[in-house]
Write an enzyme that holds these catalytic residues in place. Structure first.
Site, PDB file in Angstrom:
ATOM      1  N   GLN A 111     -74.619  32.598 -44.796  1.00 17.04           N
ATOM      2  CA  GLN A 111     -73.978  33.813 -44.506  1.00 17.04           C
ATOM      3  C   GLN A 111     -74.584  35.058 -45.083  1.00 17.04           C
ATOM      4  O   GLN A 111     -74.580  35.310 -46.096  1.00 17.04           O
ATOM      5  CB  GLN A 111     -72.488  33.473 -44.792  1.00 17.04           C
ATOM      6  CG  GLN A 111     -71.536  34.954 -44.255  1.00 17.04           C
ATOM      7  CD  GLN A 111     -70.424  34.737 -44.710  1.00 17.04           C
ATOM      8  OE1 GLN A 111     -69.740  34.509 -45.887  1.00 17.04           O
ATOM      9  NE2 GLN A 111     -69.077  34.897 -43.872  1.00 17.04           N
ATOM     10  N   HIS A 117     -70.879  27.429 -46.798  1.00 19.52           N
ATOM     11  CA  HIS A 117     -71.720  28.428 -46.483  1.00 19.52           C
ATOM     12  C   HIS A 117     -72.149  29.038 -48.119  1.00 19.52           C
ATOM     13  O   HIS A 117     -71.301  29.183 -48.946  1.00 19.52           O
ATOM     14  CB  HIS A 117     -71.525  29.356 -45.808  1.00 19.52           C
ATOM     15  CG  HIS A 117     -70.335  30.282 -45.903  1.00 19.52           C
ATOM     16  ND1 HIS A 117     -69.286  30.137 -45.367  1.00 19.52           N
ATOM     17  CD2 HIS A 117     -70.346  31.427 -46.468  1.00 19.52           C
ATOM     18  CE1 HIS A 117     -68.239  30.903 -45.791  1.00 19.52           C
ATOM     19  NE2 HIS A 117     -68.782  31.945 -46.309  1.00 19.52           N
ATOM     20  N   HIS A 124     -71.481  34.705 -52.945  1.00 21.44           N
ATOM     21  CA  HIS A 124     -70.318  33.681 -53.282  1.00 21.44           C
ATOM     22  C   HIS A 124     -70.800  32.353 -52.366  1.00 21.44           C
ATOM     23  O   HIS A 124     -71.824  32.281 -51.916  1.00 21.44           O
ATOM     24  CB  HIS A 124     -68.922  34.364 -52.382  1.00 21.44           C
ATOM     25  CG  HIS A 124     -69.218  34.246 -50.872  1.00 21.44           C
ATOM     26  ND1 HIS A 124     -69.476  35.427 -50.337  1.00 21.44           N
ATOM     27  CD2 HIS A 124     -68.760  33.660 -49.977  1.00 21.44           C
ATOM     28  CE1 HIS A 124     -69.436  35.326 -49.017  1.00 21.44           C
ATOM     29  NE2 HIS A 124     -69.194  34.237 -48.726  1.00 21.44           N
ATOM     30  N   GLU A 145     -65.271  30.750 -52.285  1.00 19.15           N
ATOM     31  CA  GLU A 145     -64.288  30.994 -50.989  1.00 19.15           C
ATOM     32  C   GLU A 145     -63.868  29.331 -50.574  1.00 19.15           C
ATOM     33  O   GLU A 145     -64.885  28.450 -50.509  1.00 19.15           O
ATOM     34  CB  GLU A 145     -65.304  31.656 -49.981  1.00 19.15           C
ATOM     35  CG  GLU A 145     -64.605  31.731 -48.541  1.00 19.15           C
ATOM     36  CD  GLU A 145     -65.494  32.340 -47.517  1.00 19.15           C
ATOM     37  OE1 GLU A 145     -66.616  32.871 -47.987  1.00 19.15           O
ATOM     38  OE2 GLU A 145     -65.377  32.318 -46.347  1.00 19.15           O
TER      39      GLU A 145
HETATM   40  N1  CMX Z   1     -69.608  37.130 -58.084  1.00 19.54           N
HETATM   41  C1  CMX Z   1     -69.329  36.991 -59.304  1.00 19.54           C
HETATM   42  N2  CMX Z   1     -68.971  38.173 -60.008  1.00 19.54           N
HETATM   43  C2  CMX Z   1     -68.438  39.022 -59.573  1.00 19.54           C
HETATM   44  C3  CMX Z   1     -68.460  39.262 -57.911  1.00 19.54           C
HETATM   45  C4  CMX Z   1     -69.157  38.112 -57.214  1.00 19.54           C
HETATM   46  N3  CMX Z   1     -69.534  38.315 -56.004  1.00 19.54           N
HETATM   47  N4  CMX Z   1     -68.095  40.437 -57.704  1.00 19.54           N
HETATM   48  C5  CMX Z   1     -67.689  41.152 -58.663  1.00 19.54           C
HETATM   49  N5  CMX Z   1     -67.788  40.236 -59.999  1.00 19.54           N
HETATM   50  C6  CMX Z   1     -67.419  40.462 -61.348  1.00 19.54           C
HETATM   51  C7  CMX Z   1     -67.783  41.793 -61.737  1.00 19.54           C
HETATM   52  O1  CMX Z   1     -69.508  41.789 -62.285  1.00 19.54           O
HETATM   53  C8  CMX Z   1     -66.799  42.085 -62.601  1.00 19.54           C
HETATM   54  O2  CMX Z   1     -67.179  41.557 -64.127  1.00 19.54           O
HETATM   55  P1  CMX Z   1     -67.419  42.421 -65.386  1.00 19.54           P
HETATM   56  O3  CMX Z   1     -65.974  42.932 -65.589  1.00 19.54           O
HETATM   57  O4  CMX Z   1     -67.932  41.427 -66.283  1.00 19.54           O
HETATM   58  O5  CMX Z   1     -68.498  43.446 -65.193  1.00 19.54           O
HETATM   59  C9  CMX Z   1     -65.580  41.577 -62.330  1.00 19.54           C
HETATM   60  O6  CMX Z   1     -65.915  40.563 -61.249  1.00 19.54           O
HETATM   61  C10 CMX Z   1     -64.687  42.526 -61.665  1.00 19.54           C
HETATM   62  O7  CMX Z   1     -65.612  43.211 -60.682  1.00 19.54           O
HETATM   63  P2  CMX Z   1     -65.515  44.747 -59.706  1.00 19.54           P
HETATM   64  O8  CMX Z   1     -66.973  45.118 -59.984  1.00 19.54           O
HETATM   65  O9  CMX Z   1     -64.737  45.271 -60.670  1.00 19.54           O
HETATM   66  O10 CMX Z   1     -64.972  44.574 -58.499  1.00 19.54           O
HETATM   67  P3  CMX Z   1     -63.642  44.050 -58.160  1.00 19.54           P
HETATM   68  O11 CMX Z   1     -62.587  43.854 -59.028  1.00 19.54           O
HETATM   69  O12 CMX Z   1     -63.141  45.457 -57.299  1.00 19.54           O
HETATM   70  O13 CMX Z   1     -63.933  43.003 -56.652  1.00 19.54           O
HETATM   71  C11 CMX Z   1     -63.497  40.750 -56.358  1.00 19.54           C
HETATM   72  C12 CMX Z   1     -64.211  41.687 -57.286  1.00 19.54           C
HETATM   73  C13 CMX Z   1     -64.416  39.494 -56.473  1.00 19.54           C
HETATM   74  C14 CMX Z   1     -61.959  40.578 -56.627  1.00 19.54           C
HETATM   75  C15 CMX Z   1     -63.738  41.218 -54.956  1.00 19.54           C
HETATM   76  O14 CMX Z   1     -65.179  41.291 -54.416  1.00 19.54           O
HETATM   77  C16 CMX Z   1     -63.040  40.307 -54.053  1.00 19.54           C
HETATM   78  O15 CMX Z   1     -61.758  40.585 -53.716  1.00 19.54           O
HETATM   79  N6  CMX Z   1     -63.887  39.477 -53.041  1.00 19.54           N
HETATM   80  C17 CMX Z   1     -63.322  38.718 -51.986  1.00 19.54           C
HETATM   81  C18 CMX Z   1     -63.521  39.227 -50.877  1.00 19.54           C
HETATM   82  C19 CMX Z   1     -65.093  39.391 -50.423  1.00 19.54           C
HETATM   83  O16 CMX Z   1     -66.024  39.168 -51.403  1.00 19.54           O
HETATM   84  N7  CMX Z   1     -65.193  39.481 -49.080  1.00 19.54           N
HETATM   85  C20 CMX Z   1     -66.496  39.435 -48.431  1.00 19.54           C
HETATM   86  C21 CMX Z   1     -67.116  38.149 -47.776  1.00 19.54           C
HETATM   87  C22 CMX Z   1     -66.243  37.897 -46.823  1.00 19.54           C
HETATM   88  C23 CMX Z   1     -66.668  36.545 -46.339  1.00 19.54           C
HETATM   89  O17 CMX Z   1     -67.270  35.663 -46.989  1.00 19.54           O
HETATM   90  O18 CMX Z   1     -66.357  36.079 -44.930  1.00 19.54           O
HETATM   91 CO    CO Z   2     -68.196  33.789 -46.856  1.00 18.44          CO
END
Ligand code: CMX
Ligand code: CO
Length: 140
Positions: free
Chosen positions: A59, A7, A83, A133
């Protein structure tokens, strides 16, 4: 390692509004709706096609709170692609293989995903800026 795109996750402010948009524009059907507290989302899966080891979906994700991953993403970047999720035969094996290449795993072990799947995320900074993912679909 990847069998198909499982997805594309889209961050939305209003889930119902985006379900109406996507189903109207692309004639997609909602096949599952869930609240996933652990991921901090209310979500809907819109079916596109069936493939090897599972289907392909859009999604749609609405955050449950501002400090959840999708809530923070919306505040920083606005609505849009959040994502990309790839279907794998075995999520634990895929995590080991990719983790061994130095990619940071955001989950120490697989978590519960949509429709009974097992999922794990890779750090976007280690994958060319694409939050990735891994999805092992539930057994049919
Ligand atoms: N895609 C690309 N880059 C991303 C991003 C995304 N979705 N989310 C954050 N980033 C980038 C930010 O822009 C930032 O970059 P810069 O430092 O250059 O600005 C960096 O990653 C750190 O981001 P942050 O805003 O400080 O956010 P966090 O560190 O708190 O979290 C992440 C980022 C990816 C670790 C966190 O979102 C995560 O653990 N994601 C996994 C879980 C998830 O997304 N769950 C929801 C979906 C559930 C599902 O699909 O079922
Ligand atoms: Co997902």
């Amino acid at each position: 390692m990847f069998m198909r795109i499982d997805h594309i996750g889209i961050a939305c402010r209003d889930l119902e509004e985006k379900i109406a948009l996507f189903s109207g524009l692309f004639e997609l059907t909602v096949v599952a709706r869930e609240v996933n507290e652990e991921q901090g989302v209310k979500e809907a899966m819109l079916h596109i096609a069936d493939g090897e080891g599972g289907g392909s979906y859009i999604q749609l994700l609405e955050p449950l709170s501002e400090d959840s991953p999708v809530g923070k993403f919306l505040a920083k970047r606005g609505e849009g692609v959040h994502h990309v999720a790839f279907g794998v035969p075995d999520v634990t094996e895929a995590m080991e293989q990719i983790g061994a290449k130095g990619v940071r795993l955001l989950d120490a072990r697989p978590r519960h995903g949509s429709m009974g799947s097992s999922i794990a995320f890779l750090h976007p900074k280690d994958t060319g800026g694409m939050l990735t993912e891994l999805v092992q679909a539930a057994k049919a």
